[in-house]
Design an enzyme around this catalytic site. Sequence first.
Site, PDB file in Angstrom:
ATOM      1  N   LYS A 164     -22.620 -10.166 -10.295  1.00  0.00           N
ATOM      2  CA  LYS A 164     -23.421 -10.474 -11.488  1.00  0.00           C
ATOM      3  C   LYS A 164     -24.380 -11.643 -11.265  1.00  0.00           C
ATOM      4  O   LYS A 164     -25.436 -11.722 -11.902  1.00  0.00           O
ATOM      5  CB  LYS A 164     -22.497 -10.784 -12.670  1.00  0.00           C
ATOM      6  N   GLU A 174     -24.734 -11.368 -23.049  1.00  0.00           N
ATOM      7  CA  GLU A 174     -23.513 -10.723 -23.530  1.00  0.00           C
ATOM      8  C   GLU A 174     -22.580 -10.651 -22.332  1.00  0.00           C
ATOM      9  O   GLU A 174     -23.025 -10.705 -21.189  1.00  0.00           O
ATOM     10  CB  GLU A 174     -23.825  -9.318 -24.041  1.00  0.00           C
ATOM     11  N   SER A 201     -17.354  -5.061  -5.950  1.00  0.00           N
ATOM     12  CA  SER A 201     -18.215  -5.805  -6.882  1.00  0.00           C
ATOM     13  C   SER A 201     -17.657  -7.155  -7.315  1.00  0.00           C
ATOM     14  O   SER A 201     -18.415  -8.059  -7.644  1.00  0.00           O
ATOM     15  CB  SER A 201     -18.514  -4.946  -8.108  1.00  0.00           C
TER      16      SER A 201
HETATM   17  C1  LIG Z   1     -16.572  -7.209 -10.902  1.00  0.00           C
HETATM   18  C2  LIG Z   1     -17.325  -6.309 -11.810  1.00  0.00           C
HETATM   19  N1  LIG Z   1     -17.675  -5.086 -11.376  1.00  0.00           N
HETATM   20  C3  LIG Z   1     -18.347  -4.228 -12.163  1.00  0.00           C
HETATM   21  C4  LIG Z   1     -18.683  -4.552 -13.452  1.00  0.00           C
HETATM   22  C5  LIG Z   1     -19.371  -3.535 -14.287  1.00  0.00           C
HETATM   23  O1  LIG Z   1     -20.730  -3.777 -14.482  1.00  0.00           O
HETATM   24  P1  LIG Z   1     -21.831  -2.910 -13.760  1.00  0.00           P
HETATM   25  O2  LIG Z   1     -21.505  -1.483 -14.026  1.00  0.00           O
HETATM   26  O3  LIG Z   1     -23.091  -3.346 -14.406  1.00  0.00           O
HETATM   27  O4  LIG Z   1     -21.795  -3.214 -12.318  1.00  0.00           O
HETATM   28  C6  LIG Z   1     -18.352  -5.820 -13.951  1.00  0.00           C
HETATM   29  C7  LIG Z   1     -18.728  -6.188 -15.329  1.00  0.00           C
HETATM   30  O5  LIG Z   1     -18.314  -7.112 -15.915  1.00  0.00           O
HETATM   31  C8  LIG Z   1     -17.662  -6.714 -13.110  1.00  0.00           C
HETATM   32  O6  LIG Z   1     -17.299  -7.928 -13.543  1.00  0.00           O
END
Ligand SMILES: Cc1ncc(COP(=O)(O)O)c(C=O)c1O
Lengths: 402, 274
Positions: free
Chosen positions: A100, A122, A388
């Site tokens: 993020k 948000e 992620s």
């Molecule tokens: C570690 C992590 N992965 C994925 C997401 C999902 O978001 P996005 O689909 O925008 O990657 C989040 C959202 O808070 C997150 O914290």
Amino acid sequence: MINTTVSLNRGTYKQPNIFGYYGNYGGAYIPEMLHRNVEELKARYLEIMYEPAFQQEFQDLLRDYVGRPTPLFYAKRLSEQYKTRIYLKREDLNHTGAHKINNAIGQVLLAQRLGKKRIIAETGAGQHGVATATVCALMGLECIVYMGIKDIERQAPNVARMKMLGATVVPAESGSQTLKDATNEAIRDWINNPENTHYIIGSVVGPHPYPDMVARFQSVISEETRKQLKEHTGSELPDYVMACVGGGSNAAGAFYHFLDELSVKLVAVEAAGHGVNSGMSAATTQLGKPGVLHGSKSLVMQTADGQVVEPHSISAGLDYPGIGPLHAHLFESGRGIFLSATDDEALEAAFELSKLEGIIPALETSHALAALKQMTFKPTDTVVICLSGRGDKDLATYMKSI
Amino acid sequence: MSRIKELFSKKASRVLNVYCTAGYPQLESTLTIMRALQSAGADIIELGMPYSDPLADGPVIQASGLHALENGMTIAVLFEQLRNFRSSFTPSVQGTPLEGDAGGDEAISIPVILMGYMNPVLQYGFEKFCADAAAVGIDGLILPDLPQHEFETEYGAIIKEYGLDFIFLVTPETSDARIKELDALSSGFLYAVSSSSTTGKDKDFGAVEAYLQKLQGLHLTNPVLVGFGIKDKQTFDAACRHANGAIIGTAYIKALEGAEDIKVATKAFLNGIV
Ligand SMILES: Cc1ncc(COP(=O)(O)O)c(C=O)c1O
């Protein structure tokens, strides 16, 4: 066969048309009160983002503050388990623990150039909120984060982090009290404070140009992956890229520089909650219909009457009844493969990765890992999984299953 | 001539448009409220179609919408309720509805506008929505999240085909050039949002005056009604000084909250204003 003849006025996979459409999805369905701000962004985001001074500052911060490039790690024991070659793109090693922050830094730098002094955001899991609060602290900007009451409870460590970083966390009490409602409240704040405020959306959702802008800031993930893969394997192109999808920003970033490489299969994994057909799910492409949510046309989970429904996922970051318009287009066109993983499957995958590789992933990320079981790979395949985020924020949930 | 145009051709000042949420406070309140508004002196009724995610609305209208949804309001239910609202079934003397309770079910003859958000309308089917709205006797639409581009390329023609007026919003942040464009695309009237806010916010009305004067100076083709922050006689009068009238929403919803008799509450509320 994948249709590659995307006409100019329908946008390409990578880039929406001038009205913000990827195929049938996108646009800027906003009330007039937001028009000036959104129009200003639309008119200026590309020019600002690609200014050399901006790029310099952005790249320096990504390197020296965030810790980029993040490693591409060959996961040997996981690979043995799934009889293929799996690489983990370690976005969990970014400062603040998730992808993020790539977007938060980009948008704060942009907000500064637009002369905005007040930042709103948000957050669902709290990762985007923490990332935004972090960058605001770094830059000395006021930061207000909207978060659903339900998420404030289940992601307590991140709430504490945001507060320690000097941000104001405002509980979103309306509707289902999760990410959707936090987003509504943030948009309402922006309507009421159009002059001094920039709204940093945390995913590839919202009115044009947000989906494109966020995808570009996150595209550093696939930019690095290509180079790193070349070093590891001799080829820039994997066979598969897999990522979890809430709104879809880590997936958009992980897919971005492979979107036009049609040999690369793009696998997006949604949260099935208790099961796609359980009535407690967040698998938007499976359950959604075309509609308008948070300023763009996309797939939306809704009743027959067009009321947006409350999704369910164990993971706050995937607990969202929509999906970015880019992903709706990847789904509809067949360019993307859309899978889903249940709460339990995600939990199991989190423990598997922890034990096999010594990496505790975020609950969101665990959905992407859980989908490995649904795939059939060749031993020679190269599979990149976007890791992620890290799982520290989810320890309370993980502890319950130990 | 549309019912809205006809209204403005007869009355160019102090036009009062009152917003209410369909299906609030009770599912069956819709027609009672519409009749009460007409007999208490409202010139236009703006009927809100409740939606789970009303981005442009503040807490009061949000809550009324949620309440209406819980009551079971849907677009289909609303059209069913509105099926006969243009005709009268009650005794009348030579076409004039009887006064008082005997005339309680009089036909509604003033313009009625539907206000709502795109998602439920798209789900209902945009063309079917326009067709059904026109068929029951609706005069115009306000869809704040229907953008200009999509209006021009896709939806505007359908709205026109069914003879409905479409009202765009402008705000103090809207440029003069854009105000003129949106005025040209609108019919019936132009909705001037008084300040940059969601509905129901109290903002200083002084700054509004200059903005309305500016609008007057642009020589727009449509009459202008001012909305957001109009809540009593004072704000209504202020809005009317430089516009053709105003729209009251949040304050009326508040007046309905816990009202024992909708007719009495409506009369009392509007008496203080018109
Ligand atoms: C570690 C992590 N992965 C994925 C997401 C999902 O978001 P996005 O689909 O925008 O990657 C989040 C959202 O808070 C997150 O914290």
